[in-house]
Structure formats: structure tokens, C-alpha cells
Scaffold this active site. Structure first.
Site, mmCIF file in Angstrom:
data_model
loop_
_atom_site.group_PDB
_atom_site.id
_atom_site.type_symbol
_atom_site.label_atom_id
_atom_site.label_comp_id
_atom_site.label_asym_id
_atom_site.label_seq_id
_atom_site.Cartn_x
_atom_site.Cartn_y
_atom_site.Cartn_z
ATOM 1 N N TYR A 137 51.585 100.388 22.357
ATOM 2 C CA TYR A 137 52.899 99.971 22.021
ATOM 3 C C TYR A 137 53.225 100.524 20.732
ATOM 4 O O TYR A 137 54.396 100.726 20.332
ATOM 5 C CB TYR A 137 52.553 98.328 22.092
ATOM 6 C CG TYR A 137 53.489 97.951 21.061
ATOM 7 C CD1 TYR A 137 54.732 97.466 21.231
ATOM 8 C CD2 TYR A 137 53.275 97.114 19.927
ATOM 9 C CE1 TYR A 137 55.885 97.103 20.504
ATOM 10 C CE2 TYR A 137 54.329 96.663 18.973
ATOM 11 C CZ TYR A 137 55.314 96.831 19.131
ATOM 12 O OH TYR A 137 56.214 96.298 18.357
ATOM 13 N N HIS A 138 52.296 100.113 19.566
ATOM 14 C CA HIS A 138 52.615 100.676 18.312
ATOM 15 C C HIS A 138 53.295 102.076 18.248
ATOM 16 O O HIS A 138 54.251 102.447 17.423
ATOM 17 C CB HIS A 138 51.566 100.374 17.233
ATOM 18 C CG HIS A 138 51.589 98.737 16.955
ATOM 19 N ND1 HIS A 138 50.378 98.131 17.742
ATOM 20 C CD2 HIS A 138 52.040 98.166 16.219
ATOM 21 C CE1 HIS A 138 50.574 96.981 17.150
ATOM 22 N NE2 HIS A 138 51.440 96.796 16.268
ATOM 23 N N LYS A 154 56.634 102.659 19.065
ATOM 24 C CA LYS A 154 57.718 102.494 17.864
ATOM 25 C C LYS A 154 57.887 103.789 17.159
ATOM 26 O O LYS A 154 58.876 103.952 16.555
ATOM 27 C CB LYS A 154 57.219 101.165 17.050
ATOM 28 C CG LYS A 154 57.306 99.872 17.993
ATOM 29 C CD LYS A 154 58.663 99.253 17.993
ATOM 30 C CE LYS A 154 58.763 98.066 18.566
ATOM 31 N NZ LYS A 154 60.012 97.686 19.007
#
Ligand code: NAD
Ligand code: USQ
Length: 384
Positions: free
Chosen positions: A181-182, A185
Site C-alpha cells: 500500500y505505502h 503512494k
């Protein structure tokens, strides 16, 4: 000013949409409602019962006389996205509409792919829509402090000036994300920065820390406007989870030694930071980065604060140190700058006993909705 809030049915987006509407902005929400679908898939529910988005918006209009337009659809569908933008003609696009759980992205290959496709493609579609038809609009994109990881040097706001072999340059700050997920980003940030450089778009990346709290002035106006509050092992975040665990007598789930330090902010500051970014837009061609948090805490020190606040309310709170399901440093240096938003006038709500009391009271009120089987973490970062 017309503001499109993408992801406006979610935790941060709902509070922000109402706040901006209350402040006189003309607001529309765009959301695919996929988060409600993921909750169903995982068999988890927000602690607080949230009404369907149409009912929420009708109640807001009945209470305040302010209308918020609604576009239901997926930003991965470019045709839907561009038609919604044409209809609403936004001056600012606030983009919260992503899969935002690190554990969800680490469930298996499918969830990692889903997270990165949903987030990276959706964001890229927004950039193309802006380039083609809305080049003057300002993109306010929710990034995360977790893009930086936990480097052994101070974390700057987006860029760092480096001297190397006698030459000097200011470059994007190095990234060391801690989940797929990170990572999504980080990919988003790279794509937005590139779009600003080649097409002259204007964008602000808000590298937000972990958000806590549930009440804002607007969501507290009526039960039908209540915000979501996640406590499960996939979508629940640290401090919100600890308060709910304390309220129902579950030992607090500190992962590992608890020395992991993260950046935090109250949801009442999330909404104000977004407004500050909108009201002070980036220049054409500028990719601006703000570190959006107010305080730094280790996870262990947060658990201790919750234990003390619980004791003052007569709750006996135990703190457990579980085997850490994540691969992350547990003892490390962490010092991040956050002056850009303060310079624009942010007056932080610091973590206080009254906030912990309010979260504990909220959790007590809705404790009958807690599914205790969803509290312990089930997703592991480790190779089996
Ligand atoms: P959330 O899951 O509550 O809300 C996200 C919303 O986006 C949901 O309503 C979902 O249906 C919608 N969405 C997701 N993908 C979409 C798509 N492809 N098209 C249209 N809508 C879509 O999450 P949140 O906690 O409100 O987080 C919002 C943003 O803020 C995320 O980008 C997240 O990464 C970032 N953020 C959150 C936190 C936090 O602590 N909650 C901290 C830092 C950054
Ligand atoms: N942790 C515990 N016990 C728990 C839950 C978490 O010790 O019960 C620890 C984790 O191991 C981690 C820290 O607390 O070290 C933060 O975990 P989290 O689940 O609260 O937050 P995180 O996974 O980082 O993700 C959340 C949001 C995400 C946002 C991010 C901001 O879900 O959308 O991007 O916070 S940041 O952490 O700054 O990257």
C-alpha cells in the site's frame, strides 16, 4: 470555489466534504463505494453505524440547506471520471479515493495487485483528465508519511538538498515504504511530480500521518452524519484501535516492542489541512509536498496514554506485546518536519486526555457492535 472530494464516503473524505461544505465551498463527492464492499468481503464493520451515502447527504441538506452533489463510480473508469468532471467543473480536486490499508495490501498477491492497480491507475486517470480538460485545477492528493519509512536522518517535506562529489541538487526525498500500500503512494507521488513537470499541472501531495478521532463539528450534528470508525485488524489504525480495545476490556495490541514511532493527527486537523491546501493553491507546474501531522509518538507510548486515560475512567486496561506481524524497525530514529502547514496557519489539536475520553466514550456507547474475533491481526508480512 468548487471542490470535488474523491473518496468522500470514507473516513477522512466524509469529514472533509462536510467541513468544506459548511465553510461555503461548493462540494461534490465522487466515490465508488468500494470500501463498503471490502468491509463485506472481510466480514468487518465500522464500530459506528454509517448510513448509505444518499441518506447522509439528504440529512446534511435538510439540516444545513447545503447541497452536496454525488457521483457514484470508479476513477479507474476514465469515461465515468471525465464525464463527472465535465459536469461538476471543479477548481480543486481532493483525492482520498484509494485502498488505504497496509495489511489489506499484504493479504496476498491479489490484494497487492488490487491495491496498486486501484491506486496508481486511478491517480493516473485523474492526471490525464486534468491535462486534457482541467489544466488549471489544483490537485490535492492524499499521500502518506509512510512513504519515507524510518530513515536515520531528519525527514524533510518532500525534497532534500544533497551535496555529492562536489555538486549540489535538491531532489525528491528518498523513499522507503513499508507495505505494498505505502509503495502505491510512492508511485503516485512520482507520477504526479512528473505530470507537473511536463504538463505544468499544479498539485499538493499531503503526506499524512496516522489519523485518530471520530468527531468533527459537522459529523457530530446528527446520528445520520456519523463518521466511520474502524477497529479491525485490517482497516483499524493504531490509536483508534487501542481506545476501542480499552473500552471493551481487550488487551491493547502493541506489535513487537512498541518502539515504532509514527506521525499522528486528529481528524479535526485533517479537514483543516485540506482546506489550507485548497485556499493556498500550488503554482502552475509546482509539485508541492506538505507533511501533514501534528505530533510524533511511539506506539508503546500511545498504549500507555490510553491505559492511563482508561484508568481515570475506571477501566482496567492491559497492554499486550504481540509478535509483530509486520516487518518494520521497532527501535529507530524518527524526526520529521511539518512546518509548511503550520506556516499557512494550522493550529493543531494536540492529543489530550479529553480526546481519549471522547474516543473511549464513543467506543463504550457502540461496544455491542464489536466483533472481538476481528481485533487480533491476521495478516503477516513474513514469508511463510
Ligand atoms: P477510507 O477507506 O475510509 O476511504 C476511502 C474512500 O475511497 C472509500 O469511500 C472508497 O470507497 C473510495 N475509493 C477507493 N478506491 C476508489 C476508486 N477507485 N474510485 C472511487 N472511489 C474509491 O480511507 P481513509 O482513511 O478515509 O483514507 C483516505 C485517504 O487518506 C487515502 O488515500 C489514505 O491513503 C489517506 N490516508 C489515510 C490515513 C488514515 O489514518 N486513515 C492516514 C494517512 C493517509
Ligand atoms: N500497530 C500496533 N498495533 C496495532 C496496530 C498497529 O502496534 O494494533 C503499529 C504498526 O505495527 C505500525 C504502527 O502501529 O508500526 C502504525 O500502524 P497503523 O495500522 O496505525 O497505520 P499504517 O498501517 O501505517 O496505516 C495508516 C493508514 C494509512 C496511512 C498511514 C499513515 O491506514 O492509510 O497512510 O496510517 S503512516 O503510518 O504515517 O504511513
Amino acid at each position: 470555489m468548487k471542490v470535488l472530494v474523491i473518496g468522500g464516503d470514507g473516513y477522512c473524505g466524509w469529514a472533509t466534504a462536510l467541513y468544506l461544505s459548511n465553510r461555503g465551498y461548493e462540494v461534490a463527492i465522487l466515490d465508488s463505494l468500494v470500501r463498503r464492499h471490502w468491509d463485506l468481503e472481510l466480514c468487518v464493520e465500522t464500530l459506528t453505524p454509517i448510513a448509505p451515502i444518499q441518506q447522509r447527504l439528504q440529512r446534511w441538506q435538510d439540516l444545513t440547506g447545503k447541497k452536496i452533489d454525488l457521483f457514484i463510480g470508479d476513477i479507474n473508469n476514465y469515461d465515468f471520471l471525465i464525464k463527472s468532471l465535465r459536469q461538476f467543473q471543479p477548481d480543486a480536486i481532493v483525492h482520498f479515493g484509494e485502498q488505504r490499508s497496509a495489511p489489506f495490501s499484504m493479504i496476498d498477491r491479489e490484494h497487492a495487485v488490487l491495491t496498486q492497480t486501484n491506486n496508481v491507475v486511478g491517480n493516473l486517470n485523474i492526471l490525464y483528465a486534468m491535462k486534457d480538460e482541467f489544466p488549471e485545477a489544483h490537485l490535492v492528493k492524499l499521500g502518506t508519511m509512510g512513504e519515507y519509512g524510518t530513515p536515520n536522518i531528519d525527514i524533510e517535506e518532500g525534497y532534500i538538498t544533497i551535496e555529492h562529489n562536489g555538486r549540489k541538487d535538491t531532489l525528491p526525498y528518498p523513499k522507503m515504504p513499508g507495505s505494498y500500500y505505502h509503495c502505491s503512494k510512492v508511485h503516485d507521488s512520482t507520477n504526479i511530480h512528473f505530470a507537473c513537470r511536463i504538463w505544468g499541472l499544479r498539485a499538493t501531495d499531503l503526506n499524512q500521518g496516522v489519523v485518530y478521532g471520530v468527531l468533527t463539528d459537522e459529523t457530530g450534528m446528527d446520528e445520520l452524519l456519523i463518521n466511520r470508525l474502524d477497529y479491525d485488524g485490517v482497516f483499524g489504525t493504531a490509536l483508534n484501535r487501542f481506545c476501542i480495545q480499552a473500552a471493551i476490556g481487550h488487551p491493547l495490541t502493541v506489535y513487537g516492542s512498541g518502539g515504532q514511532t509514527r506521525a499522528f493527527l486528529d481528524i479535526r486537523d485533517t479537514v483543516r489541512c485540506v482546506e489550507l491546501a485548497i485556499a493556498n493553491p500550488a503554482q502552475a507546474g509546482e509539485f508541492r509536498v506538505f507533511n501533514q501531522f501534528t505530533e510524533l509518538f511511539s506506539v508503546g507510548s500511545l498504549a500507555e496514554k490510553v491505559r492511563e486515560a482508561g484508568a481515570a475512567l475506571g477501566l482496567k486496561v492491559e497492554v499486550d506485546h504481540l509478535d509483530n506481524p509486520r516487518v518494520e524497525k521497532e527501535e529507530h530514529y524518527f524526526n520529521a518536519k511539518n512546518t509548511n502547514l503550520l506556516d499557512l496557519g494550522l493550529q493543531p489539536h494536540l492529543l489530550s486526555d479529553s480526546l481519549l475520553d471522547s474516543l473511549l466514550n464513543f467506543a463504550t456507547k457502540y461496544q455491542h457492535r464489536v466483533d472481538k474475533s476481528q481485533i487480533l491481526p491476521k495478516v503477516s508480512w513474513h514469508r511463510k
